[in-house]
Motif scaffolding. Structure first.
Motif, PDB file in Angstrom:
ATOM      1  N   CYS A  79      36.094  85.820  28.922  1.00  0.00           N
ATOM      2  CA  CYS A  79      37.287  85.719  28.067  1.00  0.00           C
ATOM      3  C   CYS A  79      36.965  85.919  26.592  1.00  0.00           C
ATOM      4  O   CYS A  79      37.805  85.688  25.730  1.00  0.00           O
ATOM      5  CB  CYS A  79      37.972  84.372  28.277  1.00  0.00           C
ATOM      6  SG  CYS A  79      38.523  84.103  29.964  1.00  0.00           S
ATOM      7  N   TYR A  80      35.729  86.341  26.295  1.00  0.00           N
ATOM      8  CA  TYR A  80      35.323  86.523  24.904  1.00  0.00           C
ATOM      9  C   TYR A  80      35.932  87.798  24.332  1.00  0.00           C
ATOM     10  O   TYR A  80      35.782  88.884  24.879  1.00  0.00           O
ATOM     11  CB  TYR A  80      33.801  86.592  24.795  1.00  0.00           C
ATOM     12  CG  TYR A  80      33.312  86.856  23.387  1.00  0.00           C
ATOM     13  CD1 TYR A  80      33.398  85.867  22.410  1.00  0.00           C
ATOM     14  CD2 TYR A  80      32.782  88.092  23.040  1.00  0.00           C
ATOM     15  CE1 TYR A  80      32.959  86.106  21.118  1.00  0.00           C
ATOM     16  CE2 TYR A  80      32.336  88.342  21.749  1.00  0.00           C
ATOM     17  CZ  TYR A  80      32.428  87.344  20.787  1.00  0.00           C
ATOM     18  OH  TYR A  80      31.991  87.583  19.507  1.00  0.00           O
ATOM     19  N   THR A  87      44.156  84.600  22.790  1.00  0.00           N
ATOM     20  CA  THR A  87      43.646  84.404  24.152  1.00  0.00           C
ATOM     21  C   THR A  87      42.512  83.385  24.177  1.00  0.00           C
ATOM     22  O   THR A  87      42.463  82.524  25.057  1.00  0.00           O
ATOM     23  CB  THR A  87      43.169  85.747  24.753  1.00  0.00           C
ATOM     24  OG1 THR A  87      44.286  86.625  24.817  1.00  0.00           O
ATOM     25  CG2 THR A  87      42.584  85.557  26.133  1.00  0.00           C
ATOM     26  N   MET A  88      41.619  83.474  23.202  1.00  0.00           N
ATOM     27  CA  MET A  88      40.495  82.533  23.186  1.00  0.00           C
ATOM     28  C   MET A  88      40.985  81.106  22.951  1.00  0.00           C
ATOM     29  O   MET A  88      40.529  80.170  23.603  1.00  0.00           O
ATOM     30  CB  MET A  88      39.447  82.964  22.161  1.00  0.00           C
ATOM     31  CG  MET A  88      38.819  84.297  22.554  1.00  0.00           C
ATOM     32  SD  MET A  88      37.201  84.720  21.877  1.00  0.00           S
ATOM     33  CE  MET A  88      37.068  83.919  20.343  1.00  0.00           C
ATOM     34  N   ALA A  89      41.937  80.938  22.040  1.00  0.00           N
ATOM     35  CA  ALA A  89      42.492  79.601  21.802  1.00  0.00           C
ATOM     36  C   ALA A  89      43.230  79.118  23.049  1.00  0.00           C
ATOM     37  O   ALA A  89      43.113  77.951  23.430  1.00  0.00           O
ATOM     38  CB  ALA A  89      43.434  79.626  20.600  1.00  0.00           C
ATOM     39  N   SER A 121      46.087  84.658  32.780  1.00  0.00           N
ATOM     40  CA  SER A 121      44.867  85.351  33.184  1.00  0.00           C
ATOM     41  C   SER A 121      45.034  86.859  33.027  1.00  0.00           C
ATOM     42  O   SER A 121      46.092  87.417  33.319  1.00  0.00           O
ATOM     43  CB  SER A 121      44.524  85.040  34.637  1.00  0.00           C
ATOM     44  OG  SER A 121      44.296  83.661  34.807  1.00  0.00           O
ATOM     45  N   ARG A 122      43.972  87.516  32.556  1.00  0.00           N
ATOM     46  CA  ARG A 122      43.974  88.964  32.393  1.00  0.00           C
ATOM     47  C   ARG A 122      42.607  89.497  32.817  1.00  0.00           C
ATOM     48  O   ARG A 122      41.579  89.045  32.319  1.00  0.00           O
ATOM     49  CB  ARG A 122      44.217  89.382  30.938  1.00  0.00           C
ATOM     50  CG  ARG A 122      45.548  88.951  30.364  1.00  0.00           C
ATOM     51  CD  ARG A 122      46.691  89.804  30.911  1.00  0.00           C
ATOM     52  NE  ARG A 122      47.961  89.435  30.347  1.00  0.00           N
ATOM     53  CZ  ARG A 122      48.809  88.594  30.911  1.00  0.00           C
ATOM     54  NH1 ARG A 122      48.504  88.012  32.028  1.00  0.00           N
ATOM     55  NH2 ARG A 122      49.966  88.318  30.349  1.00  0.00           N
ATOM     56  N   GLY A 123      42.604  90.460  33.727  1.00  0.00           N
ATOM     57  CA  GLY A 123      41.353  91.075  34.157  1.00  0.00           C
ATOM     58  C   GLY A 123      40.386  90.040  34.697  1.00  0.00           C
ATOM     59  O   GLY A 123      40.723  89.252  35.572  1.00  0.00           O
ATOM     60  N   PHE A 127      42.221  81.976  34.018  1.00  0.00           N
ATOM     61  CA  PHE A 127      42.556  80.652  33.513  1.00  0.00           C
ATOM     62  C   PHE A 127      42.787  79.710  34.692  1.00  0.00           C
ATOM     63  O   PHE A 127      43.621  80.017  35.554  1.00  0.00           O
ATOM     64  CB  PHE A 127      43.844  80.698  32.702  1.00  0.00           C
ATOM     65  CG  PHE A 127      43.712  81.230  31.308  1.00  0.00           C
ATOM     66  CD1 PHE A 127      44.086  80.458  30.226  1.00  0.00           C
ATOM     67  CD2 PHE A 127      43.247  82.522  31.085  1.00  0.00           C
ATOM     68  CE1 PHE A 127      43.999  80.960  28.935  1.00  0.00           C
ATOM     69  CE2 PHE A 127      43.156  83.025  29.797  1.00  0.00           C
ATOM     70  CZ  PHE A 127      43.522  82.245  28.723  1.00  0.00           C
ATOM     71  N   PRO A 128      42.086  78.576  34.766  1.00  0.00           N
ATOM     72  CA  PRO A 128      42.412  77.598  35.817  1.00  0.00           C
ATOM     73  C   PRO A 128      43.809  77.028  35.559  1.00  0.00           C
ATOM     74  O   PRO A 128      44.231  76.902  34.412  1.00  0.00           O
ATOM     75  CB  PRO A 128      41.345  76.517  35.674  1.00  0.00           C
ATOM     76  CG  PRO A 128      40.545  76.843  34.473  1.00  0.00           C
ATOM     77  CD  PRO A 128      40.997  78.162  33.921  1.00  0.00           C
TER      78      PRO A 128
END
Length: 184
Positions: A79-80, A87-89, A121-123, A127-128
């Protein structure tokens, strides 16, 4: 079936279905009454209109003193993306939310985050969700079942929308078809 009889049938069918939904709602929750169990997944994400600087500050807190697992948003993680603080937040906010009881307070971050039922979630960045949370900090509220009440403080008219989708529109279309074909 004549037209007046069909109209009566339509009306009675809708009433019967509405009553059966209310009875199911009152009895479907272990006999305790008051709601329908609805399975849903929830995530805590950064608000779209949040300022990047505010998100970065909240992200730093979540990954530091907040104790969120931020390894997936570290360099080399799935997710970096240093160009996408949103997205990171969101990933950090969601991890904190899941670990801290999934309450409104655990998804605030200075009013820069909100709970959603839309999977962020992407690719390869997964995300849980609330359904995957396992007793984060001693709270037993970590489940994927939400009870929607039927009282005056009810969460909405979900039973009515089910009636509309299940009965009202199909029967209305059939009724209109019969009216049109009967008049010609």
């Amino acid at each position: 079936m004549s037209l007046p009889n069909f109209s009566l049938f339509l009306f009675l069918s809708i009433i019967f279905h509405a009553v059966s939904l209310v009875v199911e709602a009152q009895n479907g929750n272990g006999g305790r009454g008051g709601g329908v169990a609805v399975s849903t997944q929830l995530w805590c994400v950064a608000k779209n209109n949040a300022d990047d600087a505010a998100l970065q500050g909240a992200l730093d807190w979540a990954c530091g003193p907040g104790g969120a697992d931020c390894s997936p948003i570290q360099q080399g993680g799935p997710c970096y993306n240093p160009n996408d603080v949103q997205t990171m937040a969101s990933y950090a906010f969601n991890d904190y939310y899941l670990k801290n009881g999934m309450t409104d307070d655990s998804c605030s971050f200075g009013n820069n985050a909100a709970v959603t039922s839309l999977n962020p979630s992407r690719g390869s960045c997964k995300f849980p969700s609330s359904s995957s949370a396992k007793n984060g900090s001693g709270s037993d509220s970590n489940s994927s079942t939400t009870t929607v009440g039927m009282g005056s403080d009810s969460a909405g008219l979900s039973g009515c929308s089910q009636i509309v989708l299940t009965w009202f529109w199909p029967l209305t279309i059939i009724h209109l078809f019969m009216v049109i074909t009967h008049t010609f």
